[in-house]
Structures are given as C-alpha cells and as structure tokens.
Design a protein around this motif. Sequence first.
Motif, PDB file in Angstrom:
ATOM      1  N   PHE A 434       2.395 -10.819  14.909  1.00 33.48           N
ATOM      2  CA  PHE A 434       3.195 -11.469  13.870  1.00 33.48           C
ATOM      3  C   PHE A 434       2.547 -11.272  12.492  1.00 33.48           C
ATOM      4  CE2 PHE A 434       4.406 -15.301  11.402  1.00 33.48           C
ATOM      5  CZ  PHE A 434       5.773 -15.082  11.373  1.00 33.48           C
ATOM      6  N   ALA A 435       1.231 -11.466  12.420  1.00 30.41           N
ATOM      7  CA  ALA A 435       0.521 -11.282  11.139  1.00 30.41           C
ATOM      8  C   ALA A 435       0.643  -9.843  10.661  1.00 30.41           C
ATOM      9  CB  ALA A 435      -0.953 -11.663  11.308  1.00 30.41           C
ATOM     10  N   ALA A 436       0.549  -8.893  11.609  1.00 24.80           N
ATOM     11  CA  ALA A 436       0.663  -7.476  11.237  1.00 24.80           C
ATOM     12  C   ALA A 436       2.057  -7.157  10.703  1.00 24.80           C
ATOM     13  CB  ALA A 436       0.355  -6.595  12.448  1.00 24.80           C
ATOM     14  N   LEU A 437       3.080  -7.744  11.325  1.00 30.44           N
ATOM     15  CA  LEU A 437       4.445  -7.480  10.863  1.00 30.44           C
ATOM     16  C   LEU A 437       4.666  -8.009   9.451  1.00 30.44           C
ATOM     17  CD1 LEU A 437       6.462  -8.217  14.142  1.00 30.44           C
ATOM     18  CD2 LEU A 437       5.959  -5.983  13.102  1.00 30.44           C
ATOM     19  N   VAL A 442       5.445  -6.874   3.695  1.00 34.68           N
ATOM     20  CA  VAL A 442       5.107  -7.052   2.276  1.00 34.68           C
ATOM     21  C   VAL A 442       4.617  -5.727   1.669  1.00 34.68           C
ATOM     22  CG1 VAL A 442       3.604  -8.276   0.659  1.00 34.68           C
ATOM     23  CG2 VAL A 442       4.564  -9.486   2.629  1.00 34.68           C
ATOM     24  N   GLY A 443       3.783  -5.026   2.426  1.00 37.60           N
ATOM     25  CA  GLY A 443       3.247  -3.759   1.900  1.00 37.60           C
ATOM     26  C   GLY A 443       4.339  -2.735   1.669  1.00 37.60           C
ATOM     27  N   LEU A 444       5.248  -2.600   2.625  1.00 44.11           N
ATOM     28  CA  LEU A 444       6.323  -1.614   2.466  1.00 44.11           C
ATOM     29  C   LEU A 444       7.248  -1.975   1.318  1.00 44.11           C
ATOM     30  CD1 LEU A 444       7.289  -0.813   6.184  1.00 44.11           C
ATOM     31  CD2 LEU A 444       5.871   0.518   4.617  1.00 44.11           C
ATOM     32  N   ALA A 445       7.418  -3.284   1.077  1.00 42.62           N
ATOM     33  CA  ALA A 445       8.286  -3.712  -0.029  1.00 42.62           C
ATOM     34  C   ALA A 445       7.713  -3.283  -1.379  1.00 42.62           C
ATOM     35  CB  ALA A 445       8.461  -5.224   0.008  1.00 42.62           C
ATOM     36  N   VAL A 674       0.600   2.913  12.202  1.00 44.83           N
ATOM     37  CA  VAL A 674       1.363   3.663  11.192  1.00 44.83           C
ATOM     38  C   VAL A 674       1.897   2.711  10.117  1.00 44.83           C
ATOM     39  CG1 VAL A 674       3.452   5.020  10.800  1.00 44.83           C
ATOM     40  CG2 VAL A 674       1.991   5.522  12.757  1.00 44.83           C
ATOM     41  N   GLY A 675       2.422   1.557  10.547  1.00 48.59           N
ATOM     42  CA  GLY A 675       2.950   0.583   9.589  1.00 48.59           C
ATOM     43  C   GLY A 675       1.867   0.072   8.656  1.00 48.59           C
ATOM     44  N   CYS A 676       0.703  -0.277   9.207  1.00 48.54           N
ATOM     45  CA  CYS A 676      -0.396  -0.791   8.379  1.00 48.54           C
ATOM     46  C   CYS A 676      -0.916   0.283   7.425  1.00 48.54           C
ATOM     47  CB  CYS A 676      -1.535  -1.289   9.267  1.00 48.54           C
ATOM     48  SG  CYS A 676      -1.126  -2.802  10.158  1.00 48.54           S
ATOM     49  N   ALA A 677      -0.962   1.528   7.903  1.00 46.54           N
ATOM     50  CA  ALA A 677      -1.446   2.617   7.050  1.00 46.54           C
ATOM     51  C   ALA A 677      -0.560   2.785   5.821  1.00 46.54           C
ATOM     52  CB  ALA A 677      -1.485   3.922   7.850  1.00 46.54           C
ATOM     53  N   GLY A 682       0.985   0.219  -0.387  1.00 45.76           N
ATOM     54  CA  GLY A 682       1.772  -0.697  -1.202  1.00 45.76           C
ATOM     55  C   GLY A 682       0.913  -1.777  -1.828  1.00 45.76           C
ATOM     56  N   PHE A 683      -0.026  -2.322  -1.054  1.00 45.17           N
ATOM     57  CA  PHE A 683      -0.901  -3.379  -1.577  1.00 45.17           C
ATOM     58  C   PHE A 683      -1.844  -2.841  -2.663  1.00 45.17           C
ATOM     59  CE2 PHE A 683       0.198  -5.558   2.420  1.00 45.17           C
ATOM     60  CZ  PHE A 683       0.505  -6.816   1.904  1.00 45.17           C
ATOM     61  N   THR A 684      -2.283  -1.611  -2.526  1.00 45.45           N
ATOM     62  CA  THR A 684      -3.226  -1.042  -3.498  1.00 45.45           C
ATOM     63  C   THR A 684      -2.521  -0.257  -4.598  1.00 45.45           C
ATOM     64  OG1 THR A 684      -3.496   0.901  -2.079  1.00 45.45           O
ATOM     65  CG2 THR A 684      -5.090  -0.880  -1.816  1.00 45.45           C
ATOM     66  N   GLN A 685      -1.178  -0.269  -4.581  1.00 46.40           N
ATOM     67  CA  GLN A 685      -0.377   0.414  -5.601  1.00 46.40           C
ATOM     68  C   GLN A 685      -0.663   1.918  -5.649  1.00 46.40           C
ATOM     69  OE1 GLN A 685      -1.063  -1.825  -9.228  1.00 46.40           O
ATOM     70  NE2 GLN A 685       0.502  -3.299  -8.685  1.00 46.40           N
TER      71      GLN A 685
END
Length: 774
Positions: A434-437, A442-445, A674-677, A682-685
């Motif tokens: 759940f935390a990963a999702l 948020v990152g992909l957004a 893959v999702g986290c990568a 996104g988080f680091t712009q």
Amino acid sequence: MKNNYFSNHIRLKKWAISWLIIVIGLLFFASYLLPNSKINSSVLSLLPQEQNNNVPIDLINGFQDRLDKQIVWLIKPATNDEIQAVQWWYNTLKQQDFIQDINGQFDQNFQQDWGVFAYQYRYQLADPQTINRLREQTQFDWVLSQIYSPFSGISVNELNNDPLLLTRSAQINQLSTAGNLSITNNWLTGKDNDGNTWYMLYGELTGSSFNMKQSHQIVNQLSILENQLKQQWPNTEILKRGVIFYSDNAATQAKSDISTIGTLSMLGIIFLILAVFRSIRPILLTLLSIAIGILCGTIAVLVIFGEIHIMTIVMSSSIIGVAIDYSLHYLTERLLHGDRESPNQSLTKLLPTLVIALYTSLITYLILLITPFPGLKQLSIFACFGLIGAFLSVILWYPFLVHKLQVRANTGQTLLTLWLNLWQKKAMQLSMIFAALIFIGVGLANLTIDDDIGRLQTIPPILHSEEQQIIAITKQSTDQKWFIVYGETPEKTLQHLEQFLPKLEDAKQKGILTQYQTINLPSKQKQQQNIAIIEQYSPDIITALQQLGLDIKFPSIEKVNHELITPELWLQHAISQGRKLLWFSEENGHSAALIPISGITNINAVKQLAQNEPGVEWLDRRQEFNNMFTNYRVHLTQLLIATIIVICLSFIYRNRHHGVKMALKSTLPILLSVGCALSIQGFTQQPLNLFSMLALILVIGIGIDYSLFLSNHSEQKQSALLAVSMAALTTLLSFGLLVLSHTSAIVGFGLVLVGGIFAAFLFAPLVIKPHYKK
C-alpha cells in the motif's frame, strides 16, 4: 555444465589452467592495445549516425569536424581604439603550434590581396544586385548615385579602372551579409548594447578538439595567455567560444566522476565484504574477478570499436555491482556452509542459479545493442564480455582458492530471520504494498518528459554566459540550423546553390528569417553569364558616363580576365576570408555549401523552402536528435512493456502450482520496482527520457535475479537472503553513486537504478512461499 563435470577434479583443473593462460594472453594483448588506443570525449560521437536526409554523411561529418576546431575570441579594450591588447593577442596566437590559422585583422596586405583579386575577377564575381541592375538597365543610375554621393569617396582612378563599380558593389554586398560585424581600425569588430567595441578574432586548431590530452594542454595554455593579457592591460575583457572548451570541461568532469564514483564504490564494497567475511581473502578474490571482468570488457570494446568513449568508462564502472554478485553468492555459500560441503559441491549447488543470473544480465545488456547510440553499444559490449570474464573467473578458479576461507554459519542469522519472518506476515506485506502504491502514484503524478539532447552535457555557467554574450554582440548563433546544398561535383553544387538563393532571399524579404550567410563563389556557368551580361551592357553605360564629361575609356576586351574561378583558387585568396567554413569538398568531387540561418520566425515555412529543391536539405541537428530521442524512448517503452508482460506471465506460470494468489504475488517485485524507479524521478524532478528507459532495462535485468534466488527451492533462504542483500548493497553502491556525477543524464540514470534496485530487493521476499526452509 554437468554435475559430473565438476566431480572430475582433474578436468576442472584443466579448465582453470586454460582460463589462466587466456587471461595472461589478454594481459599481454592489453599492454599492446591500451597505449595505442583512443579515448573519445565527444558528446556528438555518442549520438547515432543515422539521418533523415539524403546528404552524404561524409559531407556532414566533414563540416562538423571543421566546425569543432573553431575558436572565437572577442576582446574589449579599456577604450574603443586602444588596440594594443588585441594586436598582442593576435600576434601571440600566431606563435602557438596548436593554432593553424588565426583571422580577424584586415591589414593593408589583406586589403590589397582582397582588392586585387576582386578587381581581377570583378566580372566573374559580379553580385546578383549588379546583374539585376544591368538587366533592368538601372546600373547607370546606381553608378551616378555612387559618384555624386558625398560619402562614397570614388576616385577618378577607380572610375577609369572599374567604370561600372563592380568591385565596389561586390564589397557592399558582402558587408551587407556580415550581420552585426564591421571593420574598425582594420579589425573585425562588433558592438554591444552599451556601444562598446569588441574586436573579434577567430582561429582553427591544428588537431581535434576531442583529443583529451592535447585539449587540456591547449586550454591551460590559453588560460595562461589570457592571464598575461589581463596583467598587461588590466581593464581588458575577453570572451571565448569553442568546442574545445566544452570538450575539456566534459573530460575533466568525467575524470572527476570516475575517480569519485570508482573510489567510493570500491571502498564501500571492500568495507561491506570485510564486515561480513572478516577476512582479506574474499576481498582479494572479489577484486580478482572484477579486474578480469574489466580487462575482458575493455579489450572487447577496443577491438570492436577501435576506441572507447569517456562516458562508457564512467557508466561501465557501475557493472562492478553486477559482476560482484557471482563472487558474493559463492563466497556467502562457503561462509555459511563451508564446513558441510566441498567447494565443488557449493559450486554445483549454485551453478544453475548463477547461470540464469548471467543469462538475464546478458540479455538485459544485449538489448542496449539495438539502440542506435554508439556509447550504449560500447557499454553493452563492455558489460557482456566483462560479466562473462568475471563469471568464468568465479566458477573456474574459486573452487581452488577458497579452501581456507573462514566458516561462520550464524552470520546475520538473527537479522535475516527477523526480516524473513516479517515478510511472512500479511499485515507487513499489505502495508508495504500500500505504501509503495502511494509512493508510485505521487511520483508518477509529478513525472515530466524531456527528450532534449542538451541534457547529455552540463555546460559550465561561465562558458554559457560568455557564449551568450558573443551571440548578442555578433548576432551569430550556435543553433546549427542550416540549409546544406550539395552535389556530385563542385560545379553542380554551386549551380544548386544559385537556384536556391533567390528563394531564400524572398523568404528573408517576407520576414520568415532575418539573416543567412553564403559563400561568394559563383559557378563557372554563372561566371560566364556574368561576363557576357557585363560585356553586353557596359558600352552603353560607359558612353553615357562619357557624355556627362567623365574621362572614361572603354575597357579593352583583351584586358578583361576571362579565367574562371575554381573553388581551389577562391580558397587561396583573401576573398574567401570568413566564408571558407561554409564550403567543403571531398577528394571524389562531392561538395557541399552550408547556409547558416538566423532570426527564424516561422520554422515550418523555412523547412518548406528546401522542398522540391534539387540538392538542398534543411538541417537542424539538435531537433533531429531530439526527435530521435523521442522515437527511441517511445519504442523502448513499448519493448519494456512487452518484456514486463512476458516476465510476469513466466512468473505466474512458474508459480501456478502454489495457487493463483501466490502466482500473482510473484509478479509484484518486478512491477513495484519499475513503478518506484519511475516515481523517484518525479520526486527528484528529473525528467523522464531515453536514459530513464535504458536504466529501467537494467532494473528489470538485475532485480529479477533477487526474486530468482529467493524463490529457488534448492537454496536455503537464509544464505540466499544474505547473498541477495550483499548483492543489492554492492549494486546500490555502484549505481547509486552515479547520482554524484556532474552530468544530469547520468544522475537521472543513477536515480532510476537506485529506486528500482532498492524496490526490487525490498519486495523480493514476496516470492518466498510460506513455511520457507531456514
């Protein structure tokens, strides 16, 4: 490999000795190869050679090679007319061996050479405006306007020698295309917005801007000379522009990256191994296999490509984190179970999984070969041969070198057991997923896409500022937006150019562009037409001038030079000064002329000018590469999606006997990694680009190993988890340190790998079946 193969100790020893002989041979070969090899630091050489036009690639490369050798300086003295500093800089540069040509001064010798040639060939060089005036019978009016102009300064001698003022007209026409530049105090100059005069000098290097050793020496020497200039004339300012400055900066950054990343990575790995094994022997064994891997990879790249790129060296240092996995899995097995099984039995036990790990890594790196980028092809070859070298060293030599390795069966047992037990709990699994999702969402957004080739190289602010000032003063941009006119012979090329120029001039008059530059060399056909037209209309104009009382004689037909100008003759004289770079001809006769375009207001309209024009193509190198990056990113995305689907289906099929839920859960590590990568970008712009997708390939290739080792039924989970943990840490140490690079593209590459590898390791226990074997 068969089990009985490893049970045969003598046969294994023969293989080990054979590999030793091969390695010794490679060392001798490397000692010959390396001193004679070239290290390339050109960013352009990282780019694909494919193109979307019909221009012979040799012509484009020929132009590019000469442009890369150019250096421009702008010097602003304390006062506008104080040219001692400019003269000193000019004279000093002429004495440097690395400068083959320096220009900017228009002294009396230059002006005399220019004037003599322009006068001698004034009929052949007649500008289009003069020819139009002759045809429209307005040349006489123009000559009168020049004669009676208080600013023209026409002498009787000039009128007698050149009554149609052909030489003067050609000079005026040439100056009209000089942009913001003019001649002041016999120097080429430009003015800034404050009215300050900047003296422009430009030169060409004798060698390549991408020879690292030579470039660094040249840049240092120029820096010393610049300091001497400022010491003698403290209020003098100097600006510079040239590929060599960017090349040297890139090489310096790359050296710093290699030193930093390589040193920290190696220190971290040594510390980790020492902490776990508490012995120097595993470190030596690990360094041995890594060193042989690097040896194999380097030789393979040099043999196949003839050179190695500096960026390949930087990125290849990261395969240490992959190559070390084979050592760690074997050494960990010996550390935990060395007292219960022989070295050969340990190898037999691990070999199937090690082979699968090697295969998956090779497949991953081989995918890079399908990309059109030379740098990635080199990385692919380096990694494949390097991994094979490291793998062979482990399976052939380690069984003979680990006999006295210390055994500690309870290493990390408490921590590893706790970690495995935690992942057996549903609450732990659900909360982590759940935390990963949420993290991924948020990152992909916040993820953006940017395929700009400029991100390949970080330009130092000082060099960027000086370049912008030079562009503002000279009005000459570095956009590399050109028309290229080409043909199978110089004459054909010049005829194509003459057919195209009226169309270009019309576009300029319509405001589609503000400026273009072209050579002042007519084709032989045009020169003959010019001579014929001038000889046809000049008698009437001279007669009219005589009727005004001017004492002008008819030029003798015999005295008119009918020799036609060839490109070779044109290049030898001052008349081609400042325009030589716009002409290139090969030994086979294939020739081309560049037409730099500036002040474009409608890019689509400019591109359309080349349509249906024989031998004319529009070139926008940066946009071409950007489009290529976009296309390959899209294609690679499709390939990755297909690969992930195949991998997930394979995991589902492999785990089908454990129920649908377990089969589906086995796909989560690869999907979440893959999702986290992607999300971490996104988080680091850091924008998503082609390099992000390439990093994802490695994430999948490396991360899948963790799931394979932990799901292997023949391995004990504690030893497998210890080996996977160490492999993940070493990989993170190798790839993670790429974020310390000075190049933005490599930083983004490293971030994707760090995020993906960490997630793959974190969620790998999801593939362990309940009631695992300790």
